[in-house]
Design a protein around this motif. Sequence first.
Motif, PDB file in Angstrom:
ATOM      1  N   THR A 182      -0.972  -2.122  -4.770  1.00  0.00           N
ATOM      2  CA  THR A 182      -2.218  -1.557  -4.242  1.00  0.00           C
ATOM      3  C   THR A 182      -2.036  -0.132  -3.727  1.00  0.00           C
ATOM      4  OG1 THR A 182      -1.832  -2.497  -2.041  1.00  0.00           O
ATOM      5  CG2 THR A 182      -3.101  -3.842  -3.616  1.00  0.00           C
ATOM      6  N   ALA A 183      -0.848   0.424  -3.920  1.00  0.00           N
ATOM      7  CA  ALA A 183      -0.581   1.786  -3.432  1.00  0.00           C
ATOM      8  C   ALA A 183      -1.335   2.812  -4.264  1.00  0.00           C
ATOM      9  CB  ALA A 183       0.914   2.073  -3.493  1.00  0.00           C
ATOM     10  N   GLY A 198      -1.266   1.199   6.628  1.00  0.00           N
ATOM     11  CA  GLY A 198      -1.911   1.725   5.429  1.00  0.00           C
ATOM     12  C   GLY A 198      -1.255   3.008   4.980  1.00  0.00           C
ATOM     13  N   TYR A 227       0.815  -1.216   0.000  1.00  0.00           N
ATOM     14  CA  TYR A 227       0.000   0.000   0.000  1.00  0.00           C
ATOM     15  C   TYR A 227       0.854   1.273   0.000  1.00  0.00           C
ATOM     16  CZ  TYR A 227       0.988  -1.125   4.842  1.00  0.00           C
ATOM     17  OH  TYR A 227       1.611  -1.490   6.002  1.00  0.00           O
TER      18      TYR A 227
END
Length: 195
Positions: free
Chosen positions: A39-40, A94, A34
């Motif tokens: 998925t970042a 996150g 992330y």
Amino acid sequence: MTAPTPADVPVLQTASSLVELTSDTYTRLQRLPYAGGGTALAPVRALLATAVQELDRARTDLARATRTAGGRVQTSPNAKYAAVVEQALPTVRGPGDVVGLLLTLEDVLAQTLVADVVDLSSPDVRVTVLGHATASARRKALLLTLGALLSTGRADLVAVPPDLVALPPGAGTVGFPDVLFPTEKASPATEGALR
């Protein structure tokens, strides 16, 4: 062209210790899905990639100035803030946590460079260090903006180009909270000096 003097060495070593730590932290965070992975959020991933390149240039410039001043190049991360990073890394879950940790480091780095540049003897080295201070302050402003957007709970706001209508009030100014650049969090000039 004025060469730096031995009196510049502790300042340059302290700056180098903070650059080493900040660069290492960015690199470590890039490995997280992330932060720098698939998925970042694109702006977060881009910030990390750009910062690593800028910090590599800072590392090279500070090492050159340190050698020219007759000192040993500092290649160890700043010990005081390395402890902060090691304590924080396990809690990074996150993109908001990534931004928060990096903001802490960029704030200290920028404030230290700004506070200590006046003590450097060489105008050429002052210009170089101020250039890196500017880059760090720019990253800090971007991190403040990203943090404000992520704190809304709407990751979709972190986009390039942004949806200007959806942005919360103040999104365009949150990255620049200070009239004068603060230096109260600056590391002492000898904090990263080699003994």
